[in-house]
Write a protein that holds these residues in place. Structure first.
Motif, short mmCIF file in Angstrom:
data_model
loop_
_atom_site.label_atom_id
_atom_site.label_comp_id
_atom_site.label_asym_id
_atom_site.label_seq_id
_atom_site.Cartn_x
_atom_site.Cartn_y
_atom_site.Cartn_z
N ILE A 292 0.94 -2.20 -2.65
CA ILE A 292 0.65 -1.11 -3.59
C ILE A 292 0.86 -1.66 -5.00
O ILE A 292 1.97 -2.03 -5.37
CB ILE A 292 1.56 0.11 -3.35
CG1 ILE A 292 1.43 0.61 -1.91
CG2 ILE A 292 1.23 1.22 -4.34
CD1 ILE A 292 2.36 1.75 -1.56
N HIS A 293 -0.22 -1.74 -5.75
CA HIS A 293 -0.18 -2.24 -7.12
C HIS A 293 0.00 -1.02 -8.03
O HIS A 293 -0.90 -0.19 -8.14
CB HIS A 293 -1.47 -2.97 -7.48
CG HIS A 293 -1.82 -4.07 -6.51
ND1 HIS A 293 -1.29 -5.32 -6.60
CD2 HIS A 293 -2.65 -4.08 -5.43
CE1 HIS A 293 -1.77 -6.07 -5.63
NE2 HIS A 293 -2.59 -5.34 -4.90
N LEU B 174 -6.26 4.49 -5.70
CA LEU B 174 -7.44 3.93 -5.05
C LEU B 174 -6.98 3.19 -3.81
O LEU B 174 -6.15 2.28 -3.89
CB LEU B 174 -8.15 2.96 -6.01
CG LEU B 174 -8.41 3.54 -7.41
CD1 LEU B 174 -8.68 2.43 -8.41
CD2 LEU B 174 -9.55 4.53 -7.37
N LEU B 175 -7.47 3.60 -2.65
CA LEU B 175 -7.07 3.00 -1.38
C LEU B 175 -8.20 2.18 -0.79
O LEU B 175 -9.37 2.56 -0.88
CB LEU B 175 -6.63 4.08 -0.38
CG LEU B 175 -5.28 4.73 -0.66
CD1 LEU B 175 -5.42 5.85 -1.66
CD2 LEU B 175 -4.68 5.24 0.61
N ALA B 176 -7.83 1.09 -0.14
CA ALA B 176 -8.81 0.19 0.47
C ALA B 176 -9.48 0.86 1.66
O ALA B 176 -8.90 1.71 2.33
CB ALA B 176 -8.11 -1.09 0.92
N THR C 237 4.67 4.91 1.65
CA THR C 237 4.97 4.54 3.03
C THR C 237 4.56 3.10 3.31
O THR C 237 3.67 2.55 2.65
CB THR C 237 4.23 5.46 4.03
OG1 THR C 237 2.83 5.35 3.78
CG2 THR C 237 4.66 6.90 3.88
N ASP C 238 5.22 2.49 4.29
CA ASP C 238 4.93 1.10 4.64
C ASP C 238 3.61 0.96 5.39
O ASP C 238 2.98 -0.10 5.37
CB ASP C 238 6.05 0.52 5.51
CG ASP C 238 7.33 0.30 4.70
OD1 ASP C 238 7.21 0.14 3.47
OD2 ASP C 238 8.41 0.30 5.30
N GLU C 239 3.19 2.01 6.06
CA GLU C 239 1.95 1.96 6.84
C GLU C 239 0.82 2.57 6.03
O GLU C 239 0.99 3.60 5.38
CB GLU C 239 2.11 2.75 8.14
CG GLU C 239 3.16 2.19 9.08
CD GLU C 239 2.83 0.78 9.54
OE1 GLU C 239 1.65 0.54 9.88
OE2 GLU C 239 3.74 -0.06 9.57
N GLY C 240 -0.34 1.93 6.09
CA GLY C 240 -1.51 2.45 5.39
C GLY C 240 -2.26 1.34 4.69
O GLY C 240 -1.84 0.18 4.69
N PRO C 241 -3.37 1.69 4.07
CA PRO C 241 -4.18 0.67 3.41
C PRO C 241 -3.57 0.24 2.07
O PRO C 241 -2.75 0.95 1.49
CB PRO C 241 -5.51 1.40 3.18
CG PRO C 241 -5.15 2.85 3.12
CD PRO C 241 -3.98 3.02 4.03
N ASP C 242 -3.96 -0.94 1.61
CA ASP C 242 -3.55 -1.40 0.29
C ASP C 242 -4.01 -0.39 -0.75
O ASP C 242 -5.01 0.32 -0.54
CB ASP C 242 -4.14 -2.77 -0.01
CG ASP C 242 -3.51 -3.88 0.83
OD1 ASP C 242 -2.51 -3.62 1.52
OD2 ASP C 242 -4.05 -5.00 0.81
#
Length: 198
Positions: A5-6, A110-112, A127-132
């Motif tokens: 996550i940027h 913005l999610l990948a 959360t640790d789970e999910g898209p960049d």
């Protein structure tokens, strides 16, 4: 593998831009803070939707919370090109938008694109789970600038056909409204002398 996550809490710049010639442009969003640059690729329609929604969110924030926001007819002051080289971290699939009342900022996430369905709870969450993801906090001024510049970037493409709205190309245009026939100039696009009956 954990997600990346940027986060840009005080970006120097958050802009839409393109690479390529009209008709063959690739669209990007780019967040910049000092030497740190993160770019993501997306579709033209996604840029349009995000710019529209940012504008609507600012209007709603002004109405509901009395926050000072710049007028919607603001001209962008940042018309510089994207920072090069433009290396996309990912292609955007899902976009999130919100208002952080404590910070007085518009939050864009913005999610990948992912192969699997993503849960809505992942948007604007750490959360640790999910898209960049790329998460940017924008002042109302920066948000209005983003929307204004995005509109300019979108409009800088090929002009639309006056009949069907599809983009015109230098090599010609088969307009669906003419049923495949090439006709003379469209009314209003060229002056035609029909003579003088008087």
């Amino acid at each position: 593998m954990s997600r990346a996550i940027h986060v840009f809490r005080t970006p120097d710049r958050f802009v839409a831009g393109t690479v390529g010639e009209p008709g063959d442009r690739s669209f990007f969003l780019q967040a910049v803070h000092e030497a740190r640059v993160v770019s993501v690729a997306l579709e033209k329609q996604q840029v349009q939707v995000l710019a529209d929604r940012v504008g609507l969110l600012l209007d709603e924030v002004a109405r509901r919370f009395g926050a000072e926001v710049p007028p919607s007819d603001t001209d962008p002051s940042d018309i510089d090109p994207l920072v090069t080289p433009v290396d996309a971290e990912f292609r955007v699939g899902t976009m999130g938008l919100g208002w952080d009342a404590d910070a007085g900022a518009v939050v864009v996430e913005l999610l990948a694109i992912t192969e699997t369905e993503i849960d809505e709870s992942v948007v604007l969450d750490d959360t640790d789970e999910g898209p960049d993801a790329v998460r940017v906090f924008l002042s109302p001024e920066q948000a209005r600038e983003f929307a204004a510049r995005s509109e300019r970037v979108i409009a800088a493409g090929r002009p639309p056909c006056p009949l069907c709205g599809e983009p015109l190309t230098a090599g010609g245009h088969m307009c669906v409204r003419t049923n495949g026939y090439r006709r003379g100039p469209v009314s209003g696009s060229a002056v035609t002398d029909f003579g003088d009956d008087s």
